[in-house]
Design a protein around this motif. Structure first.
Motif, mmCIF file in Angstrom:
data_model
loop_
_atom_site.group_PDB
_atom_site.id
_atom_site.type_symbol
_atom_site.label_atom_id
_atom_site.label_comp_id
_atom_site.label_asym_id
_atom_site.label_seq_id
_atom_site.Cartn_x
_atom_site.Cartn_y
_atom_site.Cartn_z
ATOM 1 N N GLY A 1 0.814 -1.211 0.000
ATOM 2 C CA GLY A 1 0.000 0.000 0.000
ATOM 3 C C GLY A 1 0.839 1.248 0.000
ATOM 4 O O GLY A 1 2.068 1.203 0.124
ATOM 5 N N ALA A 2 0.169 2.374 -0.122
ATOM 6 C CA ALA A 2 0.859 3.658 -0.191
ATOM 7 C C ALA A 2 1.481 4.007 1.157
ATOM 8 O O ALA A 2 1.048 3.530 2.203
ATOM 9 C CB ALA A 2 -0.126 4.749 -0.635
ATOM 10 N N ILE B 1 -7.437 -7.195 -2.793
ATOM 11 C CA ILE B 1 -8.173 -6.492 -1.746
ATOM 12 C C ILE B 1 -7.462 -5.193 -1.366
ATOM 13 O O ILE B 1 -6.252 -5.178 -1.125
ATOM 14 C CB ILE B 1 -8.329 -7.376 -0.493
ATOM 15 N N VAL B 2 -8.234 -4.109 -1.302
ATOM 16 C CA VAL B 2 -7.749 -2.814 -0.832
ATOM 17 C C VAL B 2 -8.559 -2.412 0.392
ATOM 18 O O VAL B 2 -9.781 -2.573 0.419
ATOM 19 C CB VAL B 2 -7.879 -1.734 -1.926
ATOM 20 N N ILE B 3 -7.869 -1.896 1.409
ATOM 21 C CA ILE B 3 -8.521 -1.378 2.610
ATOM 22 C C ILE B 3 -8.213 0.112 2.709
ATOM 23 O O ILE B 3 -7.036 0.502 2.699
ATOM 24 C CB ILE B 3 -8.036 -2.109 3.875
ATOM 25 N N ASP B 4 -9.246 0.928 2.793
ATOM 26 C CA ASP B 4 -9.064 2.372 2.910
ATOM 27 C C ASP B 4 -8.698 2.748 4.344
ATOM 28 O O ASP B 4 -9.254 2.210 5.310
ATOM 29 C CB ASP B 4 -10.343 3.107 2.503
ATOM 30 N N VAL B 5 -7.751 3.686 4.478
ATOM 31 C CA VAL B 5 -7.328 4.188 5.781
ATOM 32 C C VAL B 5 -7.659 5.674 5.836
ATOM 33 O O VAL B 5 -6.984 6.481 5.193
ATOM 34 C CB VAL B 5 -5.816 3.960 6.002
ATOM 35 N N PRO B 6 -8.701 6.062 6.585
ATOM 36 C CA PRO B 6 -9.107 7.466 6.632
ATOM 37 C C PRO B 6 -8.168 8.304 7.497
ATOM 38 O O PRO B 6 -7.246 7.777 8.147
ATOM 39 C CB PRO B 6 -10.512 7.400 7.234
ATOM 40 N N ALA C 1 -2.643 -11.519 0.084
ATOM 41 C CA ALA C 1 -2.075 -10.177 0.126
ATOM 42 C C ALA C 1 -3.201 -9.166 0.309
ATOM 43 O O ALA C 1 -4.359 -9.427 -0.022
ATOM 44 C CB ALA C 1 -1.305 -9.875 -1.162
ATOM 45 N N VAL C 2 -2.836 -8.011 0.832
ATOM 46 C CA VAL C 2 -3.795 -6.932 1.033
ATOM 47 C C VAL C 2 -3.045 -5.614 0.904
ATOM 48 O O VAL C 2 -1.851 -5.540 1.209
ATOM 49 C CB VAL C 2 -4.486 -7.050 2.415
ATOM 50 N N TRP C 3 -3.744 -4.585 0.446
ATOM 51 C CA TRP C 3 -3.128 -3.267 0.267
ATOM 52 C C TRP C 3 -3.903 -2.225 1.062
ATOM 53 O O TRP C 3 -5.141 -2.169 0.989
ATOM 54 C CB TRP C 3 -3.088 -2.888 -1.211
#
Length: 262
Positions: free
Chosen positions: A11-12, A164-169, A110-112
């Motif tokens: 992830g970023a 899969i992408v998980i958003d992080v606010p 994997a997950v991002w």
């Protein structure tokens, strides 16, 4: 080429990957492999790299493309490093912004994590606050612009690859995000408690010492900020850590043989 067993958290920058990976690896008896702990080693094994400041001066798109090229060049070194750990069927939990969905064909789980722009800024500001790094401060705006391009790239590649992408606010619920990461990776084989687990924690702590000292010399830092070392007791599920510096770690090892803080 046959890849070693791995699961990825990518992830970023600024998404909490390192913190979540450390917590998950220690609770689940997984070997932890943060790519950033091998940065100086990889740079020493690669052709000379253009200075980051020059890439950023060309604009965020150019800098992001340069980052991706280096990340792809490092992938073979990452897999070789994991292979050298001799983990067998137990997967290494590999984490870092260098892991892109388009690179993960051989990775089963994997997950991002993709952070909000403000979350990325907060994370970078916190890192800069830990140590005097004028060059890092001067690069902040350029890095944030590059990070935004990388975040968009991760989203696009994940959609194309069905990952899969998980958003992080900006105000993350870290407990919920950690649970989502665990769900995405699924159940995993564990290291055997005792000597096998203890040796892997020792390996990870020594990698952190080496990287910390090289970073300190590289930026001319008078003193490293303390960072978390894992307990080396070898007990299943031990997530105890202690904040220290490489010299302090070495003193404890000489005194006790293994650094146990639980």
């Amino acid at each position: 080429m046959s890849w070693p067993a791995m699961v990825w958290i990518g992830g970023a920058p600024g998404a909490g990957k390192s913190t979540i990976a450390r917590d998950l690896a220690r609770r689940s008896d997984l070997p932890l492999h943060p790519i950033d702990l091998w940065t100086y080693d990889h740079v020493g094994r690669m052709p000379p790299l253009r200075p980051l400041a020059e890439d950023l001066a060309e604009g965020p798109q150019f800098a992001a493309e340069a980052f991706v090229k280096i990340a792809r060049d490092r992938l073979g070194r990452v897999t070789a490093d994991v292979e050298a750990r001799g983990l067998g069927d137990v997967p290494a939990l590999v984490e870092g912004p260098q892991l892109l969905p388009s690179m993960a064909d051989e990775v089963a789980a994997a997950v991002w994590l993709v952070p909000d722009v403000e979350q990325t800024r907060q994370a970078r500001e916190q890192r800069l606050a830990r140590a005097e790094d004028p060059a890092g401060r001067a690069r902040l705006d350029g890095l944030l612009a590059r990070d935004a391009v990388l975040a968009d790239l991760v989203r696009r590649e994940a959609a194309e690859c069905g990952r899969i992408v998980i958003d992080v606010p900006a105000d993350p619920d870290w407990a919920a995000i950690t649970c989502a990461v665990e769900d995405a990776l699924g159940p995993l084989p564990r290291l055997e408690a005792g000597a096998a687990l203890r040796l892997q924690r020792e390996y990870e702590n020594q990698a952190a010492c080496r990287q910390g000292r090289l970073w300190q010399a590289d930026i001319g830092l008078a003193e490293l900020p303390p960072y978390p070392f894992a307990c080396e007791c070898g007990r299943s599920g031990c997530s105890a850590t202690w904040p220290g510096r490489p010299d302090e770690y070495d003193v404890l090892r000489r005194a006790d043989g293994a650094v146990m803080v639980c």
